[in-house]
Motif scaffolding. Structure first.
Motif, mmCIF file in Angstrom:
data_model
loop_
_atom_site.group_PDB
_atom_site.id
_atom_site.type_symbol
_atom_site.label_atom_id
_atom_site.label_comp_id
_atom_site.label_asym_id
_atom_site.label_seq_id
_atom_site.Cartn_x
_atom_site.Cartn_y
_atom_site.Cartn_z
ATOM 1 N N LEU A 25 0.833 -1.213 0.000
ATOM 2 C CA LEU A 25 0.000 0.000 0.000
ATOM 3 C C LEU A 25 0.863 1.256 0.000
ATOM 4 C CD1 LEU A 25 -2.961 -0.826 2.409
ATOM 5 C CD2 LEU A 25 -3.045 -0.421 -0.045
ATOM 6 N N ILE A 26 1.915 1.249 0.802
ATOM 7 C CA ILE A 26 2.821 2.402 0.849
ATOM 8 C C ILE A 26 3.486 2.596 -0.509
ATOM 9 C CG2 ILE A 26 5.003 3.219 1.827
ATOM 10 C CD1 ILE A 26 4.098 1.864 4.486
ATOM 11 N N THR A 27 3.893 1.478 -1.129
ATOM 12 C CA THR A 27 4.516 1.556 -2.450
ATOM 13 C C THR A 27 3.531 2.122 -3.471
ATOM 14 O OG1 THR A 27 5.854 -0.366 -1.901
ATOM 15 C CG2 THR A 27 5.704 0.230 -4.222
ATOM 16 N N LEU A 28 2.284 1.656 -3.409
ATOM 17 C CA LEU A 28 1.270 2.159 -4.333
ATOM 18 C C LEU A 28 1.059 3.662 -4.143
ATOM 19 C CD1 LEU A 28 -0.726 1.173 -6.505
ATOM 20 C CD2 LEU A 28 -2.417 0.900 -4.693
ATOM 21 N N GLY A 29 0.998 4.096 -2.898
ATOM 22 C CA GLY A 29 0.854 5.522 -2.637
ATOM 23 C C GLY A 29 2.038 6.318 -3.139
ATOM 24 N N ALA A 30 3.234 5.775 -2.953
ATOM 25 C CA ALA A 30 4.436 6.462 -3.433
ATOM 26 C C ALA A 30 4.428 6.562 -4.950
ATOM 27 C CB ALA A 30 5.681 5.719 -2.944
ATOM 28 N N ILE A 31 3.967 5.499 -5.608
ATOM 29 C CA ILE A 31 3.907 5.524 -7.069
ATOM 30 C C ILE A 31 2.946 6.621 -7.540
ATOM 31 C CG2 ILE A 31 3.040 4.229 -9.061
ATOM 32 C CD1 ILE A 31 4.276 1.735 -7.847
ATOM 33 N N PHE A 32 1.783 6.724 -6.887
ATOM 34 C CA PHE A 32 0.833 7.764 -7.274
ATOM 35 C C PHE A 32 1.410 9.162 -7.033
ATOM 36 C CE2 PHE A 32 -2.617 4.500 -7.082
ATOM 37 C CZ PHE A 32 -3.077 4.707 -8.369
ATOM 38 N N LEU A 33 2.150 9.317 -5.935
ATOM 39 C CA LEU A 33 2.770 10.613 -5.670
ATOM 40 C C LEU A 33 3.810 10.952 -6.742
ATOM 41 C CD1 LEU A 33 3.368 10.825 -1.819
ATOM 42 C CD2 LEU A 33 1.956 12.299 -3.247
ATOM 43 N N VAL A 34 4.651 9.982 -7.069
ATOM 44 C CA VAL A 34 5.659 10.211 -8.101
ATOM 45 C C VAL A 34 4.984 10.519 -9.433
ATOM 46 C CG1 VAL A 34 7.493 9.098 -9.436
ATOM 47 C CG2 VAL A 34 7.449 8.859 -6.963
ATOM 48 N N ALA A 35 3.894 9.782 -9.726
ATOM 49 C CA ALA A 35 3.188 10.003 -10.988
ATOM 50 C C ALA A 35 2.573 11.403 -11.033
ATOM 51 C CB ALA A 35 2.102 8.936 -11.163
ATOM 52 N N LYS A 36 2.187 11.915 -9.865
ATOM 53 C CA LYS A 36 1.534 13.225 -9.834
ATOM 54 C C LYS A 36 2.551 14.358 -9.975
ATOM 55 C CE LYS A 36 -1.559 15.927 -6.856
ATOM 56 N NZ LYS A 36 -2.583 16.231 -7.860
ATOM 57 N N TYR A 40 6.768 11.134 -15.028
ATOM 58 C CA TYR A 40 6.502 9.711 -15.196
ATOM 59 C C TYR A 40 5.077 9.409 -14.768
ATOM 60 C CZ TYR A 40 11.555 9.461 -15.527
ATOM 61 O OH TYR A 40 12.838 9.657 -15.906
ATOM 62 N N GLY A 41 4.358 8.648 -15.583
ATOM 63 C CA GLY A 41 2.984 8.299 -15.265
ATOM 64 C C GLY A 41 2.903 6.947 -14.595
ATOM 65 N N PHE A 42 1.690 6.620 -14.119
ATOM 66 C CA PHE A 42 1.481 5.324 -13.474
ATOM 67 C C PHE A 42 1.771 4.189 -14.452
ATOM 68 C CE2 PHE A 42 -1.087 1.703 -12.101
ATOM 69 C CZ PHE A 42 -0.675 1.602 -10.792
ATOM 70 N N GLY A 43 1.498 4.424 -15.736
ATOM 71 C CA GLY A 43 1.750 3.406 -16.740
ATOM 72 C C GLY A 43 3.212 3.025 -16.851
ATOM 73 N N GLN A 44 4.086 3.951 -16.470
ATOM 74 C CA GLN A 44 5.521 3.658 -16.516
ATOM 75 C C GLN A 44 6.053 3.159 -15.176
ATOM 76 O OE1 GLN A 44 5.878 7.692 -17.855
ATOM 77 N NE2 GLN A 44 7.255 7.035 -19.498
ATOM 78 N N TRP A 46 4.187 1.282 -12.740
ATOM 79 C CA TRP A 46 3.545 0.142 -12.085
ATOM 80 C C TRP A 46 4.470 -1.056 -11.908
ATOM 81 C CZ3 TRP A 46 3.207 -4.547 -14.376
ATOM 82 C CH2 TRP A 46 3.302 -4.596 -15.766
ATOM 83 N N PRO A 47 5.477 -1.296 -12.770
ATOM 84 C CA PRO A 47 6.347 -2.468 -12.512
ATOM 85 C C PRO A 47 7.065 -2.414 -11.171
ATOM 86 C CG PRO A 47 6.605 -1.744 -14.765
ATOM 87 C CD PRO A 47 5.814 -0.682 -14.071
ATOM 88 N N VAL A 48 7.153 -1.231 -10.566
ATOM 89 C CA VAL A 48 7.762 -1.142 -9.233
ATOM 90 C C VAL A 48 6.990 -2.025 -8.246
ATOM 91 C CG1 VAL A 48 8.261 0.418 -7.315
ATOM 92 C CG2 VAL A 48 8.684 1.152 -9.658
ATOM 93 N N LEU A 49 5.665 -2.108 -8.441
ATOM 94 C CA LEU A 49 4.866 -2.975 -7.569
ATOM 95 C C LEU A 49 5.317 -4.426 -7.693
ATOM 96 C CD1 LEU A 49 1.215 -1.640 -7.894
ATOM 97 C CD2 LEU A 49 2.653 -1.642 -5.866
ATOM 98 N N LEU A 50 5.617 -4.860 -8.919
ATOM 99 C CA LEU A 50 6.092 -6.233 -9.119
ATOM 100 C C LEU A 50 7.436 -6.444 -8.429
ATOM 101 C CD1 LEU A 50 5.237 -6.923 -12.864
ATOM 102 C CD2 LEU A 50 3.981 -7.615 -10.830
ATOM 103 N N LEU A 51 8.308 -5.444 -8.554
ATOM 104 C CA LEU A 51 9.622 -5.559 -7.925
ATOM 105 C C LEU A 51 9.486 -5.670 -6.411
ATOM 106 C CD1 LEU A 51 11.626 -2.912 -9.978
ATOM 107 C CD2 LEU A 51 11.859 -5.386 -10.070
#
Ligand SMILES: [Zn+2]
Length: 75
Positions: A25-36, A40-44, A46-51
Motif C-alpha cells: 500500500l505504501i509503495t502504491l501511494g508512493a507511485i501515485f505521488l511520483v506520478a503526480k 513519469y505516469g502510473f503506466g511507466q 507500475w512495474p515497481v509494484l512487481l519488484l
C-alpha cells in the motif's frame, strides 16, 4: 473481529507476511505521488509494484520459521 484474542506468531516468516500488505500500500501511494509530481505516469511506474512484491515474497520465502506457532487454518 476479535483480533486481541488471536495470538501473533513471533517467527520471522509470519512477521514478514504481516508487512506485505502495508508495504504494498505504501509503495502504491508512493507511485501515485511520483506520478503526480514528475513526468513519469502510473503506466511507466507500475512495474515497481512487481519488484517490491517479488522482493517481499523472496524475504518471506527465506525467512526463518523457527518458533512458528501453528495457528488455526493452513496458510
Ligand atoms: Zn509463524
Amino acid at each position: 473481529m476479535p483480533n486481541s484474542i488471536r495470538r501473533r506468531c513471533p517467527c520471522t516468516h509470519c512477521q514478514v507476511r504481516g508487512l506485505v500488505g502495508p508495504i504494498l500500500l505504501i509503495t502504491l501511494g508512493a507511485i501515485f505521488l511520483v506520478a503526480k509530481f514528475t513526468r513519469y505516469g502510473f503506466g511507466q511506474l507500475w512495474p515497481v509494484l512487481l519488484l517490491v512484491g517479488g522482493i517481499l515474497a523472496l524475504c518471506q520465502a527465506t525467512a526463518s520459521r523457527s518458533g512458528h506457532i501453528g495457528s488455526s487454518g493452513q496458510e
